[in-house]
Design an enzyme around this catalytic site. Structure first.
Site, short mmCIF file in Angstrom:
data_model
loop_
_atom_site.label_atom_id
_atom_site.label_comp_id
_atom_site.label_asym_id
_atom_site.label_seq_id
_atom_site.Cartn_x
_atom_site.Cartn_y
_atom_site.Cartn_z
N GLU B 50 116.23 40.35 40.20
CA GLU B 50 115.97 41.06 38.88
C GLU B 50 117.16 42.04 38.90
OE1 GLU B 50 113.64 40.51 41.48
OE2 GLU B 50 111.56 40.29 40.52
N PHE B 112 98.33 46.95 45.98
CA PHE B 112 99.36 45.74 45.82
C PHE B 112 100.42 45.77 44.95
CE2 PHE B 112 100.52 41.24 45.53
CZ PHE B 112 101.34 41.13 46.66
N GLN B 113 101.67 45.82 45.48
CA GLN B 113 102.64 45.58 44.45
C GLN B 113 102.80 46.95 43.34
OE1 GLN B 113 103.45 41.55 42.95
NE2 GLN B 113 104.64 41.43 44.64
N LYS B 162 98.90 46.09 33.87
CA LYS B 162 98.49 44.56 33.40
C LYS B 162 97.44 44.79 32.35
CE LYS B 162 97.48 40.12 35.47
NZ LYS B 162 97.17 39.62 36.84
N MET B 469 139.26 47.01 49.00
CA MET B 469 139.47 48.49 48.56
C MET B 469 138.99 49.43 49.64
SD MET B 469 140.39 50.57 46.20
CE MET B 469 140.30 50.13 44.41
C1 LIG Z 1 126.85 47.74 46.22
C2 LIG Z 1 128.21 48.34 46.76
N1 LIG Z 1 128.17 48.65 47.99
C3 LIG Z 1 129.33 49.03 48.85
C4 LIG Z 1 130.47 49.50 47.82
C5 LIG Z 1 131.65 50.12 48.32
N2 LIG Z 1 132.82 49.37 47.92
C6 LIG Z 1 133.57 49.63 47.07
S1 LIG Z 1 134.77 48.35 46.97
C7 LIG Z 1 134.20 47.69 48.29
C8 LIG Z 1 135.07 46.26 48.43
C9 LIG Z 1 134.75 45.21 47.68
O1 LIG Z 1 135.51 44.05 48.21
P1 LIG Z 1 135.72 42.79 47.63
O2 LIG Z 1 134.58 42.44 46.43
O3 LIG Z 1 136.19 41.73 48.31
O4 LIG Z 1 136.69 43.37 46.58
P2 LIG Z 1 138.59 43.69 46.94
O5 LIG Z 1 138.61 45.11 46.94
O6 LIG Z 1 138.76 43.00 48.18
O7 LIG Z 1 139.21 43.06 45.94
C10 LIG Z 1 133.13 48.24 48.51
C11 LIG Z 1 132.40 47.73 49.82
C12 LIG Z 1 130.31 49.64 46.32
N3 LIG Z 1 131.03 49.84 45.40
N4 LIG Z 1 129.19 49.10 46.03
#
Ligand SMILES: Cc1ncc(C[n+]2csc(CCOP(=O)(O)OP(=O)(O)O)c2C)c(N)n1
Ligand SMILES: [Mg+2]
Lengths: 173, 552
Positions: B50, B112-113, B162, B469
Site C-alpha cells: 500500500e 478484526f483489522q 464496509k 548520506m
Molecule cells: C524511510 C527513511 N528511513 C531513514 C532515512 C534516513 N536516511 C536519509 S538518507 C539515508 C541513506 C540513504 O541511502 P541510499 O539510498 O543508499 O542513498 P545514498 O545516500 O547512499 O545515495 C538514510 C538512511 C530516511 N530518509 N527515510
C-alpha cells in the site's frame, strides 16, 4: 499575554480532536478550553484561552483557520467583552465552620448546592480573578474537590461573534 | 430515483471527478468497492504494497497536476498508506486516499483489522472523513477532491466502513460543495500589491527564491517573465526545480544546505528576497538568525499560515502564486543590468558546482550522462540520500513537473513507486528513478507492478554500498565511525531479472552511455546498477545550524 479566542466550528465529530491535536502538535499552550453548541445547532463554539505573544497568537489563529471545520475566529481580548467561568468547590466543614463559609459564599455571591455531614459544596460564577479569590478564601477550610468549566466569553454591546451578523470584526488573515 | 450501493456511488463520483486511474490493494473491507471497480471505466493498478500505492498516486499527481487516488483495505492496509500520505502532506500534493473500514456496528471495539485511520492521519492530512451513512458518501467525495486540489493542495482521506459501501440507497445528488470554513484567497488586496511592486522597483539586489508553489499553481511562465524583467537571479528549491529553466543565465540552481555556493551567497547579499511559493524550510535557511541578513523579505504564498512561520516577512502577499505574479508584473517595468548581475556572474564562475574525476565511476558523471542521453527531456524521480542531491545538481531541469522527489518528509522508498505513477500519467515519456542502493530496497517489490503493467520505468541505482548520506554525516561529525551504514546488497541485476525486468551492472565510465541508451530504447522496466565511488560526498554542504555562507 493571555488571549481569549472565540472559535466557531462545524459541529462535526472529531472537531475537538482536530483542535486539541493542533495545539499539542505545534506546542501552543491552552490555558482553558470550553465547548458547547450555539444558537445554530450545526455550529459549536469553542472558547480557548491561550498564552503567547503576538507572533504565537498569529500562528495559532492561522493554523486554526487551516482546519476545514473552523468557520470563524475572534480574539475577544482585543475588544470590550464579558467572560465567565463556573466553579464547583467542595470544602470540609464541620458544623462550627459552616457559618463562616456561608459568609464567604455571600460575599462572592456563590450558592450552596449541596450540604453533607462534613462537607459543603458551593457554586460560583465570575471572571478569572473572582474565581481565584473565591478559591483562596476557601482554601483554609480544606478544599476536598474543585472543578472549573473553563472560560466562556462574549463581546459587549452591538458586536457579535456568531455567523451571518454584521458589525463584527473578523480576525485578520 | 435510482438505487445505488455506496460502492457504486464511489465509482460514479470518481468518474464525475475525472479520475482515470486508481492505485490500490484489496482486502476484506473493500470487497464491495473492488466489486464495483471491476466493471468501471477506471484503470486500477495493483501495487505490491500500500505504501507503493500512495507514492504512485503521489507521483501521478505531481507529474500530471491532477489529483492522485489510492485505495487500501482497513487496518494494516490503511496504516501502510500513512507514510505515503504524510509524504504528500509535507510536499502539498493533491492526493485522495480511500480506505475500507470495519462495518459501522463494529467500530470502536478493536474489531478484526480495525484501525482508527482518521485519528492516525489527522496530523498528516489536509482533512479527513469517516463516512457513516451511505447518503453522505457522494457529498463527502466531492468535498474531498475539492479540498485536495484547491488552495494549498494536500492529501484528503476518506474512510468507508464496509456496510456503507454495500448498502443501497435511493441516490440523490448532494449538490455543489459548500464549506463555510474554507475559502482560499486567490489575490491579495491591491494596496498590498502596490507596496510589493514599489519595494521591488526600489531594490538594487533582488533575488527570487522559488519553490513548489510555483509548480503547483502553474506559474512557471510568470516566474520567468518576472525574473527576466528584473534581471533577478532565481534560486529554485528542491521542490521548485524545473519551475525556472536550470540552463537559464539567471538560474542560481538550488539554495540551502546542499545548495550552490552562488545561490547561498546571493541570499546572504541580496537587499530583497522575493520568496515565491516556498516555506523557508530549515534545510534552505540554515541558521535562521543569519538568513538573508541584508534583505527585506517579500513572501508570496497561498497559505496565510506560512507567512511569518519561520522568518520575519516584510511584505506578505497571500494568494495564488500565478495570479499574484501576473498582478505584480503589470505593476513593474524592465530593469537594466548593473553591478549586482555582474557580481552574481562572478560568483558563478568562481564557485561552480563541480566534482573531481579520478578514474573511478562517479555518480555526478552518471547523472550528467542520463541528462545527455535523454536530451534533458526525461521525468526524473529520486529516492532520498546523496544520489537525490546529485540528481538535483547534475541533471538540468528545464520544465516544471520534470523533477519529482520527496522534499519535506525525505522518504526513502518514494522514488520507485512514484516513477510508476509518473509513467502511468505520462505514457510514452522516458522516466528514470535515480536511486540509492539503500532506498531502492524499501519498495523494491514494485518491480512486480512495473512488469505487470508493462511500465518501462528505468531505475538508475547509485550503488555506493552505503547509506551514503548518513555515512557522510558520520564521516564529518562522528569521527568516521560508520555505525551500521555499510550495506550488504543483493545482486540487483539478478533481482531485476527474477521479477521479469532487465538488469545491467555498470562499473566503468565507458559503459555508462551505452547502458543508458539501451535502457531507454528497451520498452520494459530496466534496473541499472551503477557501482560508484564508495565514499563520494555531496558538496557544497552547509553544516547543520550554520549560516548559509559557511559552506564546506
Ligand atoms: C524511510 C527513511 N528511513 C531513514 C532515512 C534516513 N536516511 C536519509 S538518507 C539515508 C541513506 C540513504 O541511502 P541510499 O539510498 O543508499 O542513498 P545514498 O545516500 O547512499 O545515495 C538514510 C538512511 C530516511 N530518509 N527515510
Ligand atoms: Mg547508497
Amino acid at each position: 499575554m493571555r488571549h481569549t479566542l472565540a472559535v466557531l466550528v462545524e459541529n462535526n465529530p472529531g472537531v475537538l480532536a482536530r483542535v486539541a491535536g493542533l495545539f499539542s502538535r505545534r506546542g501552543y499552550n491552552i490555558d482553558s478550553l470550553a465547548v458547547g453548541r450555539t444558537e445554530n445547532p450545526a455550529v459549536s463554539r469553542m472558547t480557548i484561552v491561550v498564552e503567547g505573544d503576538d507572533r504565537v497568537l498569529e500562528q495559532v489563529t492561522k493554523q486554526l483557520h487551516k482546519l476545514i471545520d473552523v468557520i470563524k475566529i475572534n480574539d475577544v481580548t482585543v475588544d470590550e467583552y464579558v467572560d465567565r467561568e463556573l466553579v464547583l468547590i467542595k470544602v470540609s466543614a464541620d458544623s462550627g465552620q459552616r457559618g463562616e463559609i456561608m459568609q464567604i459564599a455571600d460575599i462572592f455571591r456563590a450558592r450552596i448546592v449541596d450540604l453533607g455531614r462534613r462537607t459543603i459544596t458551593l457554586e460560583c460564577t465570575g471572571n478569572d480573578g473572582k474565581i481565584n479569590a473565591f478559591e483562596e478564601s476557601l482554601r483554609p477550610y480544606g478544599i476536598k474537590e474543585l472543578v472549573r468549566t473553563g472560560k466562556i466569553a462574549m463581546l459587549r454591546g452591538n458586536r457579535f461573534t456568531n455567523l451571518n451578523t454584521n458589525g463584527n470584526r473578523e480576525d485578520e488573515q | 430515483m435510482v438505487k445505488k450501493s455506496g460502492a457504486q456511488i464511489l465509482v460514479d463520483t470518481l468518474q464525475e471527478q475525472g479520475v482515470d486511474t486508481i492505485f490500490g490493494f484489496p482486502g476484506g473491507s473493500v470487497l464491495p468497492i473492488y466489486d464495483a471497480l471491476y466493471d468501471a471505466d477506471i484503470r486500477h493498478i495493483l501495487t505490491r504494497h500500500e505504501q507503493g500505492a500512495a507514492h504512485a498516486a503521489d507521483g501521478y499527481a505531481r507529474a500530471s497536476g491532477r489529483p492522485g487516488v489510492c485505495l487500501a483495505t482497513s487496518g494494516p492496509g490503511a496504516t501502510n498508506l500513512v507514510t505515503g500520505i504524510a509524504n504528500a502532506y509535507m510536499d502539498s500534493v493533491p492526493l485522495v486516499a480511500f480506505t475500507g473500514q470495519v462495518t459501522t456496528g463494529l467500530l470502536g471495539r478493536d474489531s478484526f483489522q480495525e484501525a482508527d485511520i482518521t485519528g492516525i492521519t489527522m496530523p498528516v492530512t489536509k482533512h479527513n472523513y469517516i463516512v457513516k451513512d451511505t447518503r453522505e458518501l457522494a457529498g463527502v467525495i466531492r468535498e474531498a477532491f475539492y479540498i485536495a486540489t484547491t488552495g494549498r493542495p494536500g492529501p484528503v482521506l476518506v474512510d468507508i466502513p464496509k456496510d456503507v459501501a454495500s448498502n443501497e440507497i435511493e441516490y440523490q445528488d448532494p449538490g455543489p460543495v459548500n464549506l463555510p470554513g474554507y475559502h482560499p484567497q486567490p489575490v491579495p488586496p491591491a494596496e498590498q500589491l502596490n507596496r510589493a511592486a514599489a519595494a521591488i522597483l526600489r531594490s538594487e539586489r533582488p533575488v527570487i527564491y522559488a519553490g513548489g508553489g510555483v509548480v503547483s499553481s502553474g506559474a512557471h511562465r510568470e516566474l520567468r517573465q518576472l525574473a527576466e524583467m528584473l534581471l533577478a537571479p532565481v534560486a529554485t528549491t528542491l521542490m521548485g526545480l524545473g519551475s525556472f529553466p536550470g540552463d537559464h543565465p539567471l538560474s542560481l540552481g538550488m539554495p540551502g544546505m546542499h545548495g550552490s555556493k552562488y545561490a547561498n551567497y546571493a541570499f546572504c547579499e541580496c537587499d530583497l528576497l522575493i520568496a515565491v511559493g516556498v516555506r523557508f524550510d530549515d534545510r534552505v535557511t540554515g541558521k535562521i538568525d543569519c538568513f538573508a541578513p541584508r534583505a527585506k523579505i517579500l513572501h508570496i504564498d497561498i497559505d496565510p499560515a506560512e507567512i511569518g512561520k519561520n522568518v520575519r516577512v516584510d511584505i506578505p502577499l497571500v494568494g495564488d502564486v500565478r495570479q499574484v505574479l501576473a498582478a505584480l508584473i503589470e505593476r513593474l517595468e524592465a530593469k537594466l543590468p548593473g553591478a549586482w548581475q555582474e557580481k552574481i556572474d562572478t560568483w558563478k564562475k568562481e564557485y561552480p558546482v563541480t566534482y573531481e574525476e579520478n578514474g573511478h565511476l562517479k555518480p555526478q558523471q552518471v547523472i550528467r550522462e542520463i541528462y545527455r542521453v535523454t536530451g534533458g527531456q526525461a521525468r526524473i524521480t529520486t529516492e532520498v540520500g546523496q544520489h537525490q542531491m546529485w540528481a538535483a545538481h547534475y541533471y538540468t531541469y528545464t520544465r516544471p513537473r520534470s523533477f519529482i522527489s520527496s522534499g519535506g518528509l525525505g522518504t526513502m522508498g518514494y522514488g520507485f513507486p512514484a516513477a510508476i505513477g509518473v509513467q502511468v500519467a505520462c505514457p510514452g515519456e522516458t522516466v528514470f528513478d535515480i536511486a540509492g542502493d539503500g532506498s531502492i530496497q524499501m519498495n523494491i517489490q514494485e518491480l512486480a507492478t512495473a512488469v505487470n503493467y508493462e511500465l518501462p520505468v528505468n531505475v538508475a541505482i547509485m550503488n555506493n554500498g552505503f547509506l551514503g548520506m548518513v555515512r557522510q554525516w558520520q564521516e564529518l561529525f562522528y569521527n568516521r565511525r560508520y555505525a551500521y551504514t555499510e550495506l550488504v546488497n543483493p545482486d540487483f541485476v539478478r533481482l531485476a531479472e527474477a521479477y521479469g525486468a532487465a538488469g545491467r551492472r555498470v562499473t566503468t565510465a565507458r559503459e555508462v552511455a551505452p547502458a543508458l541508451e539501451e535502457a531507454v530504447a528497451a520498452q520494459k522496466p530496466v534496473m541499472l546498477d551503477f557501482v560508484i565511488e564508495r565514499e563520494e560526498n555531496v558538496l557544497p554542504f552547509v553544516p547543520p545550524g550554520e549560516s548559509l555562507d559557511h559552506m564546506l
